[in-house]
Write an enzyme that holds these catalytic residues in place. Structure first.
Site, PDB file in Angstrom:
ATOM      1  N   GLY A  96       0.865  -1.178   0.000  1.00 12.92           N
ATOM      2  CA  GLY A  96       0.000   0.000   0.000  1.00 12.92           C
ATOM      3  C   GLY A  96       0.905   1.233   0.000  1.00 12.92           C
ATOM      4  O   GLY A  96       1.815   1.339   0.840  1.00 12.92           O
ATOM      5  N   ALA A  97       0.645   2.153  -0.940  1.00 15.44           N
ATOM      6  CA  ALA A  97       1.605   3.244  -1.165  1.00 15.44           C
ATOM      7  C   ALA A  97       2.015   4.012   0.099  1.00 15.44           C
ATOM      8  O   ALA A  97       3.214   4.133   0.386  1.00 15.44           O
ATOM      9  CB  ALA A  97       1.039   4.186  -2.235  1.00 15.44           C
TER      10      ALA A  97
ATOM     11  N   ARG B 222      10.342  -1.652  -5.227  1.00  9.81           N
ATOM     12  CA  ARG B 222       9.127  -1.664  -6.059  1.00  9.81           C
ATOM     13  C   ARG B 222       9.094  -0.368  -6.871  1.00  9.81           C
ATOM     14  O   ARG B 222       9.429   0.694  -6.337  1.00  9.81           O
ATOM     15  CB  ARG B 222       7.852  -1.779  -5.209  1.00  9.81           C
ATOM     16  CG  ARG B 222       7.740  -3.105  -4.453  1.00  9.81           C
ATOM     17  CD  ARG B 222       6.392  -3.251  -3.786  1.00  9.81           C
ATOM     18  NE  ARG B 222       5.344  -3.594  -4.745  1.00  9.81           N
ATOM     19  CZ  ARG B 222       4.043  -3.622  -4.439  1.00  9.81           C
ATOM     20  NH1 ARG B 222       3.635  -3.311  -3.219  1.00  9.81           N
ATOM     21  NH2 ARG B 222       3.152  -3.955  -5.344  1.00  9.81           N
TER      22      ARG B 222
ATOM     23  N   GLN C  76      -5.717  -8.998  -2.339  1.00 12.59           N
ATOM     24  CA  GLN C  76      -5.706  -8.012  -1.244  1.00 12.59           C
ATOM     25  C   GLN C  76      -7.120  -7.652  -0.797  1.00 12.59           C
ATOM     26  O   GLN C  76      -7.343  -7.325   0.368  1.00 12.59           O
ATOM     27  CB  GLN C  76      -4.981  -6.729  -1.677  1.00 12.59           C
ATOM     28  CG  GLN C  76      -3.481  -6.850  -1.818  1.00 12.59           C
ATOM     29  CD  GLN C  76      -3.075  -7.147  -3.243  1.00 12.59           C
ATOM     30  OE1 GLN C  76      -3.805  -7.787  -3.983  1.00 12.59           O
ATOM     31  NE2 GLN C  76      -1.902  -6.706  -3.646  1.00 12.59           N
TER      32      GLN C  76
ATOM     33  N   ASP D  87      -1.493   4.681  -6.356  1.00 16.80           N
ATOM     34  CA  ASP D  87      -0.062   4.488  -6.090  1.00 16.80           C
ATOM     35  C   ASP D  87       0.802   5.580  -6.677  1.00 16.80           C
ATOM     36  O   ASP D  87       1.918   5.816  -6.224  1.00 16.80           O
ATOM     37  CB  ASP D  87       0.393   3.127  -6.620  1.00 16.80           C
ATOM     38  CG  ASP D  87      -0.133   2.023  -5.722  1.00 16.80           C
ATOM     39  OD1 ASP D  87      -1.283   1.616  -5.914  1.00 16.80           O
ATOM     40  OD2 ASP D  87       0.589   1.627  -4.794  1.00 16.80           O
TER      41      ASP D  87
ATOM     42  N   LYS E 279      -3.935  -0.598  -8.280  1.00 17.84           N
ATOM     43  CA  LYS E 279      -3.911  -2.048  -8.464  1.00 17.84           C
ATOM     44  C   LYS E 279      -4.620  -2.466  -9.758  1.00 17.84           C
ATOM     45  O   LYS E 279      -5.668  -1.930 -10.104  1.00 17.84           O
ATOM     46  CB  LYS E 279      -4.579  -2.687  -7.234  1.00 17.84           C
ATOM     47  CG  LYS E 279      -4.646  -4.181  -7.212  1.00 17.84           C
ATOM     48  CD  LYS E 279      -3.301  -4.842  -7.400  1.00 17.84           C
ATOM     49  CE  LYS E 279      -2.260  -4.364  -6.398  1.00 17.84           C
ATOM     50  NZ  LYS E 279      -0.898  -4.827  -6.723  1.00 17.84           N
TER      51      LYS E 279
HETATM   52  O1  MRU Z   1       0.508  -4.172  -4.533  1.00 21.76           O
HETATM   53  P1  MRU Z   1      -0.076  -3.400  -3.383  1.00 21.76           P
HETATM   54  O2  MRU Z   1      -0.884  -4.250  -2.461  1.00 21.76           O
HETATM   55  O3  MRU Z   1       0.967  -2.571  -2.666  1.00 21.76           O
HETATM   56  O4  MRU Z   1      -1.069  -2.394  -4.097  1.00 21.76           O
HETATM   57  C1  MRU Z   1      -1.771  -1.489  -3.294  1.00 21.76           C
HETATM   58  C2  MRU Z   1      -2.729  -0.676  -4.040  1.00 21.76           C
HETATM   59  O5  MRU Z   1      -2.815  -0.696  -5.243  1.00 21.76           O
HETATM   60  C3  MRU Z   1      -3.531   0.271  -3.223  1.00 21.76           C
HETATM   61  O6  MRU Z   1      -4.807   0.392  -3.733  1.00 21.76           O
HETATM   62  C4  MRU Z   1      -2.805   1.606  -3.277  1.00 21.76           C
HETATM   63  O7  MRU Z   1      -1.515   1.483  -2.764  1.00 21.76           O
HETATM   64  C5  MRU Z   1      -3.524   2.663  -2.584  1.00 21.76           C
HETATM   65  S1  MRU Z   1      -3.036   2.654  -0.934  1.00 21.76           S
HETATM   66  C6  MRU Z   1      -3.836   3.489   0.115  1.00 21.76           C
END
Ligand code: MRU
Length: 376
Positions: free
Chosen positions: A50-51, A101, A208, A249, A260
């Site tokens: 999550g960002a 990442r 997720q 992100d 995502k």
């Molecule tokens: O691969 P992830 O689980 O890190 O992807 C997360 C997402 O795409 C979330 O929707 C995004 O980070 C928004 S976080 C508040």
């Protein structure tokens, strides 16, 4: 450590603990990270994800990694050369963590801030240099808590009391320091007696939505229904969805938002059914240095995430070709509004995003009482 409040990470007595999200929903286990390799692996393997949470973990991660690295450095404390070496080692640590990442901008944003904090501290000792890193990491952490609360207030101003809300991936408590980005208004609303009906996409291939979003909303007593990703059209068509809320992100200068994989399909569907599509984007996730979504690097992950992960037996032929991009970009034209901690941004995004980052108030500015933060 005792019973900890649910959060993707805790920094306690100088130690960084993260909730290992790969074990959820079966097991709630916090693990300590103390080397740069451990921090890198935890981010790459989505133990913390999550960002915003990635940004906070990286900032504390840089601090704890530096502490480990310093142990192998000569420590005469006040010698100029030591601080030059400190700066070089810090740059190497940050470059390494940054490569874990590619898509979420919060990772490099937080590491840039930590490096800048060292530079601006004009530290005269290794000790004060390390303190400057920790202070910046703590500041980033607290700013994220405040930003999520503010996005909760702004987001709630757009939602009706009994709405059906569709969300994708996890942009809740587990993806941030607290409350989440797009789940913050849902938590805030339910505290205030709103009766939301949340539909969570399972979010293939890493699930997720099923493992994290459905779990954390259910745990908080919020009405949540889990659906497979390919059911979004059906729930929209049946009139069950009044708004789509998602995180982000990286949002580029023109308002394109990477999130995502599968997010952009929801945006296109929402347009067809005339359902508002809201993207929750703290200003730390707005990347004004990147012009458009075409310039965003999309992470491509391991084929096994699609072929065999989560299944007792592989679900695809061993030698079949697999394509596993982890994010997609929702074009700005499908985004009804961008919700930031500084206010709600409407098109034209190429003008208004830059203005909000600079702190210019938008039309839908609301005054909320920051005192409520303590109750939330
Ligand atoms: O691969 P992830 O689980 O890190 O992807 C997360 C997402 O795409 C979330 O929707 C995004 O980070 C928004 S976080 C508040």
């Amino acid at each position: 450590m005792g019973q900890l409040e649910l959060a993707p990470l805790h920094f306690i007595s100088g130690k960084l603990y993260i909730l290992d999200q790969t074990l959820l929903p079966r097991e709630e286990t916090y693990i300590e990270l103390s080397t740069k390799e451990e921090v890198f692996d935890a981010i790459k393997n989505l133990q913390v994800r999550g960002a915003p949470a990635i940004g906070v973990a990286a900032a504390y991660g840089a601090y704890v990694s530096m502490r480990k690295e310093l142990m192998s450095m000569p420590s005469s404390g006040y010698v100029h050369e030591d601080l030059v070496t400190f700066g070089n080692v810090l740059r190497n640590v940050c470059d390494y963590l940054r490569s874990a990442r590619p898509t979420a901008v919060n990772l490099s944003w937080a590491l840039d801030r930590v490096q800048m904090a060292f530079k601006n501290s004009h530290a005269t000792s290794i000790k004060s240099a390390a303190e400057a890193l920790l202070e910046e990491a703590t500041r980033i952490h607290q700013e994220d808590v405040d930003a999520c609360y503010a996005m909760g207030e702004y987001g709630l101003s757009l939602l009706g009391r009994e709405m059906g809300i569709l969300t994708h991936c996890n942009a809740g408590t587990l993806a941030t320091s607290k409350y989440g980005t797009c789940l913050a208004p849902i938590y805030l609303g339910s505290e205030r007696g709103y009766d939301f009906h949340v539909y969570a996409d399972e979010t293939r291939p890493l699930l997720q939505g099923a493992r994290l979003t459905a779990w954390e909303l259910n745990r908080a007593g919020i009405d949540v229904t889990l659906i497979c990703d390919n059911m979004a059209n059906t729930v929209m068509k049946q009139g069950l969805i009044d708004a789509v809320v998602v995180g982000c992100d990286r949002m580029t200068r023109n308002g394109d938002g990477a999130n995502k994989i599968g997010t952009s399909a929801l945006a296109v569907l929402a347009r067809e059914y005339d359902i508002p599509f809201y993207m929750f984007v703290p200003t730390s996730t707005i990347d004004l240095n990147t012009e458009s979504g075409e310039d965003i690097e999309i992470e491509v992950r391991d084929e096994e995430e699609v072929r065999s992960m989560w299944y007792s037996e592989p679900m695809a032929p061993e030698d079949v070709k697999i394509f596993n991009p982890s994010f997609d970009v929702t074009p700005a034209k499908y985004i009804t509004a961008v919700i930031t901690e500084k206010g709600i941004v409407r098109p034209p995004y190429d003008i208004n995003l830059e203005a909000i980052v600079r702190g210019e108030p938008q039309m839908e500015h609301i005054d909320f009482d920051v005192e409520n933060l303590d109750e939330f």
